[in-house]
Design an enzyme around this catalytic site. Structure first.
Site, short mmCIF file in Angstrom:
data_model
loop_
_atom_site.label_atom_id
_atom_site.label_comp_id
_atom_site.label_asym_id
_atom_site.label_seq_id
_atom_site.Cartn_x
_atom_site.Cartn_y
_atom_site.Cartn_z
N ASP A 1 11.71 40.00 -5.06
CA ASP A 1 10.92 39.81 -3.84
C ASP A 1 9.90 40.93 -3.71
OD1 ASP A 1 10.20 38.61 -1.44
OD2 ASP A 1 11.70 39.71 -0.28
N HIS B 1 7.77 40.31 8.71
CA HIS B 1 9.01 40.88 8.22
C HIS B 1 9.68 41.71 9.32
CE1 HIS B 1 6.78 40.51 4.24
NE2 HIS B 1 7.81 39.69 4.15
N GLY B 2 11.00 41.76 9.29
CA GLY B 2 11.73 42.56 10.27
C GLY B 2 11.97 41.79 11.55
N GLY C 1 9.36 36.28 5.99
CA GLY C 1 9.57 36.76 7.36
C GLY C 1 10.12 35.71 8.30
N SER C 2 11.10 34.94 7.84
CA SER C 2 11.55 33.78 8.62
C SER C 2 12.72 34.06 9.54
CB SER C 2 11.89 32.62 7.67
OG SER C 2 10.76 32.28 6.88
N SER C 3 13.35 35.23 9.43
CA SER C 3 14.41 35.57 10.38
C SER C 3 13.81 35.71 11.77
CB SER C 3 15.07 36.90 9.98
OG SER C 3 15.81 36.77 8.79
N ASN D 1 12.38 32.50 3.16
CA ASN D 1 13.02 33.79 2.91
C ASN D 1 13.73 34.30 4.17
OD1 ASN D 1 11.60 33.53 0.53
ND2 ASN D 1 10.70 35.56 0.60
N ILE D 2 14.96 34.75 3.97
CA ILE D 2 15.77 35.29 5.07
C ILE D 2 16.39 36.62 4.64
CG2 ILE D 2 17.80 34.96 6.53
CD1 ILE D 2 15.61 33.06 7.31
#
Length: 291
Positions: free
Chosen positions: A82, A180-181, A209-211, A230-231
């Site tokens: 990544d 992200h984050g 940055g999907s969280s 992406n998680i």
């Protein structure tokens, strides 16, 4: 089974209108959680290693853990770099068994991003590896890679089309409003921009940055062509929260297994939930065309 490339997984996802979850790992327990969740949901899965994970655990340890997990798994498992920072790191990952790499030239001018991506493709495609690239800057922090809100530039659809034509990259990460984050507030995705990108680009689209992005927003993005999601942050939150819970109940606990075991279980449940949201559950049950 052995580790598989990402390209076949994403092509199947593109045909089936779902997305494959790409979950970041930092230690053995999270690798185990990722594969356990995928097996429970009978879903293909991607284990990812970020810059921070490589610095913490070592690329050789991550490669060995993922290979063993894949060999014991009954679902397809890929190992992906990544946000690769350069050609040398990509080749280090290749030597340690990674089956997919991301080369992140998004901070470079477009011609330089194209040139770097093509250099990586030329080196790894003959080995059967997948290559992901990024166009546009995704906000927030990804370990050592920071992009301020002011500099977070969305992906230009015309540049995306030019980039894919010039490289033939296997998948493309785009900036449409994720970060992200942890988020401050609720992220708003630019669906119209995503529509314009997928109308011009035939390769699978990746959402970083999907969280923290609402479930329905993720599903809308998948309906519009996102094939890899992406998680990372949500896994860390669940893992650390469970570990803290054990220590809060028993401050004198010194057995790491009793702390990290519940943390692994919490991470597994979060990942299972994401797999269901992405529409991937059951996709490995009848086999996949991952060649």
């Amino acid at each position: 089974m052995s580790l598989v490339p990402v390209t076949g997984l994403l092509r199947e996802a593109q045909r089936g209108h779902y997305a494959v979850g790409a979950f970041n790992c930092n230690n053995m327990e999270i690798v185990q959680a990722i594969v356990a969740a995928a097996e429970a949901e009978q879903a293909p899965v991607i284990i990812q290693a970020s810059q921070g994970a490589i610095k913490y655990a070592g690329v050789d340890y991550i490669g060995a853990l993922a290979r063993l997990a894949a060999e014991r798994a009954n679902v397809p498992v890929a190992l992906h770099l990544d946000h690769g920072t350069g050609f040398a790191q990509v080749m280090q990952c290749v030597r340690n068994g990674f089956t997919s790499v991301m080369i992140d030239g998004s901070k470079l001018p477009l011609p330089d991003n194209i040139a770097l991506t093509n250099k990586v493709i030329e080196a790894v495609r003959p080995l059967g590896l997948s290559v992901e690239a990024e166009l546009g800057k995704i906000g927030g922090t990804e370990d050592d890679i920071s992009v301020t809100a002011r500099d977070a530039l969305f992906t230009d659809p015309e540049e995306a089309a030019e980039f894919v034509r010039a490289t033939g990259v296997d998948s493309l990460a785009v900036a449409i409003g994720t970060a992200h984050g942890r988020y401050q507030g609720v992220p708003k995705l630019d669906y119209e921009r995503l529509r314009r990108i997928t109308a011009r680009v035939s390769v699978p689209i990746v959402l970083h940055g999907s969280s923290g992005v609402p479930d329905e927003a993720i599903q809308e993005a998948i309906a519009l062509g996102v094939c890899k999601v992406n998680i990372d942050t949500n896994i860390r939150e669940a893992f650390v929260s469970a570990a803290r819970g054990v220590l809060a109940e028993n401050p004198g606990e010194i057995d790491p297994r009793k702390v990290l075991g519940p943390a692994r279980e919490a991470a597994t449940e979060v990942i299972r939930g994401k797999i269901r949201i992405f529409g991937t559950c059951g996709k490995a049950r009848n086999g996949l065309n991952i060649a």
